[in-house]
Design an enzyme around this catalytic site. Sequence first.
Site, PDB file in Angstrom:
ATOM      1  N   ASP A   1     -51.284   0.807  50.956  1.00 22.27           N
ATOM      2  CA  ASP A   1     -51.368   2.322  50.700  1.00 22.27           C
ATOM      3  C   ASP A   1     -52.357   2.567  49.527  1.00 22.27           C
ATOM      4  O   ASP A   1     -52.406   3.697  48.916  1.00 22.27           O
ATOM      5  CB  ASP A   1     -49.966   2.843  50.683  1.00 22.27           C
TER       6      ASP A   1
ATOM      7  N   ASP B   1     -52.356   3.416  60.507  1.00 20.88           N
ATOM      8  CA  ASP B   1     -52.384   4.251  59.341  1.00 20.88           C
ATOM      9  C   ASP B   1     -53.471   3.318  58.196  1.00 20.88           C
ATOM     10  O   ASP B   1     -54.197   3.958  57.607  1.00 20.88           O
ATOM     11  CB  ASP B   1     -51.320   4.519  58.312  1.00 20.88           C
TER      12      ASP B   1
END
Length: 405
Positions: A125, A184
């Site tokens: 992330d 994602d």
Amino acid sequence: MQSVQHLIFKNIPLLIIFLLLFSNHPLSAQQTKLEMSNLIDRQFKLAEKQYQFLAKNTPIGRMPKTYYAKNNKFETSDTKWWCSGFYPGSLLFIYEYTKNQDVLKEAEKRLASLEKEKHYKGNHDLGFMMYCSFGNAYRLTKSSEYKKTIDTAAASLATRYRPIAKVIQSWDANKTWKGPVIIDNLMNLELLMWVAQNGGDQNYSNIAINHANKTLINHFRPDFSSYHVVDYDMSNGNIIKKGTAQGASDSSAWSRGQGWALYGYTLMYRFTKDKRYLKTAQNIAKFVLQHPNLPKDKIPYWDFNAAGIPDTYRDASAAAVIASALLELGQYVPSKEKIYYASQAKEMLISLSSSTYTAQEGTNGGFLLKHSMGALPLKSEVDVPLTYADYYYLEALLRYKKWYL
């Protein structure tokens, strides 16, 4: 003598033609632009006030996470939480529009708290955490210190690349997944591509392209809906299984995941001009926009295949991501498609800007949007405000102003 009523009905076709012509008149287009300009201005003024409220609720060293209206509970996170970059990123969008120096100072304080995470290697992330924050900060200020932070973050993210499988591993192995790669992850490729094209290691571009290509092959179904998770054996690149962690089922189309996919291949086309990525983005857009379960107000249910539709939750965050992606996709296609994508995004933004989804000043814990969905199967962040919903909504408003007004 013919009656007035008879004359009106006799000339209905002419009236229809007149109305159609008038609707395409330049004055009508100007009125539409004025209405959107006013909407954007109103929403940024509200965001400016809401985020002053949000700042007061958020201790230094923490980041806002969500707010539970039922028990008036405001929740924060540490800076390692995957969403930690969205709050400073949203502040920077608000500053970009309003030029409010106090908002910029608040963003700078939060960036200082976040900066240490440039070394974080615990998951994929880093793009969300460091590019949505420091990427925008560098874009607006051109501070060399911010660029150094971005460069270091890219190096940290690159350590999660698995060369045999040619993917970036999203999470570490656990009881459920051996080598998980989630849809994602496409969003984090922006960090690698930007650094590679701005004086950094060119291998970052190779990593991002390899990951995008492998995802294109393995994550998508024939209708261009996406699996959430593809689990790899990283020792040989073989697929172990395909499933979900946040969707309604392994075979469903989790709404925000479709948004990540649309946004991800659009940004990869921006950097590479590879027509495969553009075509993939167009096909994902077609799946989303023509899906029979997309509501009239264009705010998706939390999963396109959720049980109980229409009596289930919406996801404002999915709409915000999709709207922002569509506005960029419109920049790369012929005029007819551009108008279509922009009009669909506009409908989403108008809906998100309504009282149904936009909070009243001083409410919602300081967040701008209501009714987002974190992970319903995990009973986490259900029907609450979320930082990334605000972030991509504000980005979409700025994009509409820049590209379509």
